[in-house]
Design an enzyme around this catalytic site. Structure first.
Site, short mmCIF file in Angstrom:
data_model
loop_
_atom_site.label_atom_id
_atom_site.label_comp_id
_atom_site.label_asym_id
_atom_site.label_seq_id
_atom_site.Cartn_x
_atom_site.Cartn_y
_atom_site.Cartn_z
N LYS A 88 -8.55 0.23 -3.78
CA LYS A 88 -8.53 -0.44 -2.10
C LYS A 88 -7.50 0.85 -1.65
O LYS A 88 -6.62 0.66 -1.33
CB LYS A 88 -7.42 -1.65 -1.74
C1 E4P Z 1 -9.08 -7.80 2.61
O1 E4P Z 1 -9.17 -7.24 1.65
C2 E4P Z 1 -7.84 -8.80 3.11
O2 E4P Z 1 -7.23 -8.75 2.06
C3 E4P Z 1 -7.71 -9.44 4.36
O3 E4P Z 1 -9.25 -10.21 4.15
C4 E4P Z 1 -7.08 -9.61 5.66
O4 E4P Z 1 -6.46 -11.35 5.72
P1 E4P Z 1 -6.16 -11.65 7.23
O5 E4P Z 1 -6.14 -10.73 8.34
O6 E4P Z 1 -6.18 -12.88 7.39
O7 E4P Z 1 -4.84 -11.36 6.51
#
Ligand code: E4P
Length: 216
Positions: free
Chosen positions: A84
């Site tokens: 990522k």
């Molecule tokens: C996605 O890859 C992220 O880890 C996640 O969806 C972030 O979500 P949040 O905005 O609830 O922290």
């Protein structure tokens, strides 16, 4: 639409995997930190033992070279690890380089259609628009998802659209209506998808009628 789990908690991942709802997993530094002092690479390896599909491991370096170093290292943890990278200039440079080396990248922290176009051009395997965080500041995250789906449909880009930062069932339902490839969500949201008061009421009624009829 595939379901990814947005958690780094092994018990939650095991539970969702048993239900057949863990096509993949997305982690991020915040989710990993919630698991206490775990060793990052060992923890990602443990997730990869439970889930066959893509497991996102996020880099924390800010510069391209650091991201490349981390990406190459994490990609050796298991064949299903996806790196990522953030949607920054260096993040997209790293995305292009890692992709060229055969390492899949999930480009994260996407908040605009323009950014989503750049991620696809950089060869990302996944683009993660964050719906909930846009809603949090009074914008409409679903409109972003709708734009990305519309734009991507015009081309043969390989980038899969991974609807992220999903906070409730309507996000999931609308992501499916719009044609997102993947929805990543916390276990709490998966549980909310099950619930309907008429199901509970109907089930209770059926069981009561069955008992009333004297059957065992
Ligand atoms: C996605 O890859 C992220 O880890 C996640 O969806 C972030 O979500 P949040 O905005 O609830 O922290």
């Amino acid at each position: 639409m595939k379901f990814f789990l947005d958690t780094a908690n092994l018990n939650e991942i095991r539970e969702a995997a048993e239900l057949g709802f863990a096509d993949g997993v997305t982690t991020n530094p915040t989710l990993i930190s919630k698991e206490g002092g775990v060793d990052f690479k060992q923890h990602i390896a443990a997730i990869c033992e439970i889930v066959q599909g893509p497991v996102s491991a996020e880099v924390t370096s800010q510069d391209k070279d650091g991201m490349l170093r981390e990406g190459r290292e994490y990609s050796k943890i298991a064949p299903n690890v996806v790196i990522k990278c953030p949607l920054t200039r260096d993040g997209l440079k790293a995305t292009r380089q890692l992709t060229d080396e055969g390492i899949k990248v999930n480009v994260t922290l996407c908040f605009s259609p323009a950014q989503a176009i750049l991620a696809a051009k950089a060869g990302a395997a996944f683009i993660s628009p964050f719906l909930g965080r846009l809603d949090d500041i009074g914008e409409n995250g679903l409109l972003l998802l709708e734009s990305i789906v519309e734009i991507y449909r015009n081309y043969t880009w390989k980038t899969e659209i991974l609807a992220a930062s999903l906070r409730h069932p309507v996000h999931v339902i609308e992501a499916a209506r719009l044609g997102a490839d993947i929805a990543t969500m916390p276990v709490k949201v998966i549980e909310q998808l099950f619930n309907h008061p008429l199901t509970d009421k109907g089930q209770a009624q059926f069981l009561a009628d069955w008992a009333k009829s004297g059957r065992k």
